[in-house]
Design a protein around this motif. Structure first.
Motif, mmCIF file in Angstrom:
data_model
loop_
_atom_site.group_PDB
_atom_site.id
_atom_site.type_symbol
_atom_site.label_atom_id
_atom_site.label_comp_id
_atom_site.label_asym_id
_atom_site.label_seq_id
_atom_site.Cartn_x
_atom_site.Cartn_y
_atom_site.Cartn_z
ATOM 1 N N ALA A 37 -24.219 -24.445 -12.466
ATOM 2 C CA ALA A 37 -23.382 -24.188 -11.293
ATOM 3 C C ALA A 37 -24.241 -23.940 -10.064
ATOM 4 C CB ALA A 37 -22.469 -22.999 -11.549
ATOM 5 N N SER A 38 -25.328 -23.212 -10.219
ATOM 6 C CA SER A 38 -26.222 -22.955 -9.085
ATOM 7 C C SER A 38 -26.863 -24.246 -8.594
ATOM 8 C CB SER A 38 -27.317 -21.961 -9.485
ATOM 9 O OG SER A 38 -26.744 -20.745 -9.868
ATOM 10 N N GLY A 39 -27.296 -25.064 -9.521
ATOM 11 C CA GLY A 39 -27.898 -26.340 -9.131
ATOM 12 C C GLY A 39 -26.910 -27.250 -8.443
ATOM 13 N N LEU A 40 -25.689 -27.285 -8.932
ATOM 14 C CA LEU A 40 -24.665 -28.113 -8.317
ATOM 15 C C LEU A 40 -24.301 -27.591 -6.938
ATOM 16 C CD1 LEU A 40 -22.766 -30.509 -8.704
ATOM 17 C CD2 LEU A 40 -21.113 -28.948 -9.711
ATOM 18 N N ALA A 41 -24.195 -26.289 -6.799
ATOM 19 C CA ALA A 41 -23.853 -25.710 -5.500
ATOM 20 C C ALA A 41 -24.955 -25.981 -4.480
ATOM 21 C CB ALA A 41 -23.618 -24.212 -5.643
ATOM 22 N N ALA A 42 -26.196 -25.950 -4.906
ATOM 23 C CA ALA A 42 -27.309 -26.184 -3.995
ATOM 24 C C ALA A 42 -27.394 -27.640 -3.560
ATOM 25 C CB ALA A 42 -28.619 -25.762 -4.654
ATOM 26 N N ARG A 60 -21.734 -26.721 14.527
ATOM 27 C CA ARG A 60 -22.260 -27.380 13.323
ATOM 28 C C ARG A 60 -23.023 -26.388 12.452
ATOM 29 N NH1 ARG A 60 -22.028 -31.517 17.067
ATOM 30 N NH2 ARG A 60 -23.984 -31.050 18.100
ATOM 31 N N ALA A 61 -23.765 -25.464 13.083
ATOM 32 C CA ALA A 61 -24.492 -24.448 12.310
ATOM 33 C C ALA A 61 -23.517 -23.508 11.595
ATOM 34 C CB ALA A 61 -25.415 -23.648 13.230
ATOM 35 N N LEU A 62 -22.440 -23.128 12.288
ATOM 36 C CA LEU A 62 -21.436 -22.258 11.657
ATOM 37 C C LEU A 62 -20.770 -22.977 10.489
ATOM 38 C CD1 LEU A 62 -19.819 -19.640 11.527
ATOM 39 C CD2 LEU A 62 -18.251 -20.627 13.213
ATOM 40 N N GLU A 63 -20.473 -24.271 10.672
ATOM 41 C CA GLU A 63 -19.870 -25.037 9.575
ATOM 42 C C GLU A 63 -20.795 -25.070 8.360
ATOM 43 O OE1 GLU A 63 -18.095 -29.501 8.786
ATOM 44 O OE2 GLU A 63 -19.832 -29.253 10.086
ATOM 45 N N LYS A 64 -22.074 -25.275 8.602
ATOM 46 C CA LYS A 64 -23.044 -25.317 7.502
ATOM 47 C C LYS A 64 -23.127 -23.958 6.807
ATOM 48 C CE LYS A 64 -27.700 -26.932 6.579
ATOM 49 N NZ LYS A 64 -28.915 -27.522 7.129
ATOM 50 N N GLN A 65 -23.120 -22.889 7.599
ATOM 51 C CA GLN A 65 -23.174 -21.544 7.029
ATOM 52 C C GLN A 65 -21.926 -21.254 6.201
ATOM 53 O OE1 GLN A 65 -23.460 -18.420 9.942
ATOM 54 N NE2 GLN A 65 -23.103 -16.815 8.454
ATOM 55 N N ASN A 67 -19.986 -23.415 4.726
ATOM 56 C CA ASN A 67 -20.043 -24.226 3.504
ATOM 57 C C ASN A 67 -20.964 -23.593 2.467
ATOM 58 O OD1 ASN A 67 -18.238 -26.144 4.412
ATOM 59 N ND2 ASN A 67 -19.804 -27.537 5.150
ATOM 60 N N ALA A 68 -22.104 -23.065 2.924
ATOM 61 C CA ALA A 68 -23.033 -22.410 1.998
ATOM 62 C C ALA A 68 -22.408 -21.155 1.395
ATOM 63 C CB ALA A 68 -24.335 -22.057 2.726
ATOM 64 N N GLU A 69 -21.701 -20.388 2.225
ATOM 65 C CA GLU A 69 -21.028 -19.189 1.711
ATOM 66 C C GLU A 69 -19.969 -19.554 0.676
ATOM 67 O OE1 GLU A 69 -19.448 -17.036 5.037
ATOM 68 O OE2 GLU A 69 -21.441 -16.614 5.856
ATOM 69 N N ALA A 70 -19.221 -20.611 0.955
ATOM 70 C CA ALA A 70 -18.180 -21.040 0.009
ATOM 71 C C ALA A 70 -18.793 -21.513 -1.308
ATOM 72 C CB ALA A 70 -17.334 -22.142 0.633
ATOM 73 N N ALA A 71 -19.907 -22.237 -1.227
ATOM 74 C CA ALA A 71 -20.560 -22.712 -2.448
ATOM 75 C C ALA A 71 -21.099 -21.538 -3.272
ATOM 76 C CB ALA A 71 -21.692 -23.677 -2.099
ATOM 77 N N ALA A 72 -21.682 -20.562 -2.598
ATOM 78 C CA ALA A 72 -22.196 -19.386 -3.308
ATOM 79 C C ALA A 72 -21.051 -18.590 -3.932
ATOM 80 C CB ALA A 72 -22.987 -18.497 -2.349
ATOM 81 N N PHE A 73 -19.949 -18.481 -3.198
ATOM 82 C CA PHE A 73 -18.788 -17.761 -3.729
ATOM 83 C C PHE A 73 -18.223 -18.482 -4.950
ATOM 84 C CE2 PHE A 73 -14.232 -16.714 -3.763
ATOM 85 C CZ PHE A 73 -14.318 -15.346 -3.858
ATOM 86 N N GLY A 74 -18.156 -19.804 -4.885
ATOM 87 C CA GLY A 74 -17.667 -20.583 -6.020
ATOM 88 C C GLY A 74 -18.554 -20.433 -7.239
ATOM 89 N N ALA A 75 -19.862 -20.428 -7.020
ATOM 90 C CA ALA A 75 -20.791 -20.246 -8.144
ATOM 91 C C ALA A 75 -20.637 -18.855 -8.751
ATOM 92 C CB ALA A 75 -22.226 -20.466 -7.683
ATOM 93 N N THR A 109 -9.748 -16.312 5.297
ATOM 94 C CA THR A 109 -9.238 -15.762 6.551
ATOM 95 C C THR A 109 -10.382 -15.493 7.522
ATOM 96 O OG1 THR A 109 -7.373 -14.759 5.390
ATOM 97 C CG2 THR A 109 -7.897 -13.872 7.555
ATOM 98 N N SER A 110 -11.446 -14.902 7.025
ATOM 99 C CA SER A 110 -12.617 -14.626 7.856
ATOM 100 C C SER A 110 -13.243 -15.916 8.377
ATOM 101 C CB SER A 110 -13.646 -13.834 7.044
ATOM 102 O OG SER A 110 -14.856 -13.743 7.737
ATOM 103 N N ALA A 111 -13.387 -16.905 7.505
ATOM 104 C CA ALA A 111 -13.996 -18.181 7.909
ATOM 105 C C ALA A 111 -13.130 -18.884 8.949
ATOM 106 C CB ALA A 111 -14.189 -19.079 6.687
#
Length: 147
Positions: A37-42, A60-65, A67-75, A109-111
């Protein structure tokens, strides 16, 4: 392991050994799933939805951030689900489900609020660039070139 009177291994010892062996496999499976899961999220990286001059680099930087938060949360949710699945009673899943849903809703909601605020800043910059009032009506000013 003790041997019985006939020299054979006692049944109680086999049962306790089997239980520890099963727990060992749960731990190995959970570790492998977490690693996958970590490898897939990365590896998940997509092109920005905010291309073009109408959107700032901050957007664009906020969108990337986000997305990274969502991937970490999913993992993290995946890892807790794997751990909860090892519970033979199923109580861990019952407890985890509403907590995970509340955390996901709070994160969404925060995002949304953060992205809405950033898009409002981009909109105001766009209005200034084209000589418009903050409400989007024409101001009579000439557009600013090169901003």
């Amino acid at each position: 392991m003790e041997r019985g009177a006939s020299g054979n291994v006692r049944m109680d010892d086999l049962v306790s050994l089997q239980g520890s062996s099963q727990m060992h496999w749960y731990i190995i499976r959970a570790a492998l799933a977490l690693l996958a899961a970590s490898g897939l999220a990365a590896c998940q990286s997509s092109q920005s939805s905010f291309q073009g001059e109408n959107f700032s680099g901050e957007t664009r930087a906020l969108e990337k951030q986000l997305n990274a938060e969502a991937a970490a949360f999913g993992a993290a949710q995946g890892a807790t689900s794997i751990a909860a699945s090892a519970d033979p009673t199923g109580i861990a899943n019952i407890v985890k489900a509403p907590v995970a849903m509340a955390a996901r809703n709070a994160m969404a909601t925060s995002a949304n609020a953060r992205m809405d605020a950033q898009l409002a800043r981009d909109e105001q910059a766009l209005y200034r660039r084209y000589g418009m009032n903050p409400d989007g009506t024409p101001s009579g000013k000439k557009p600013v070139a090169g901003q």
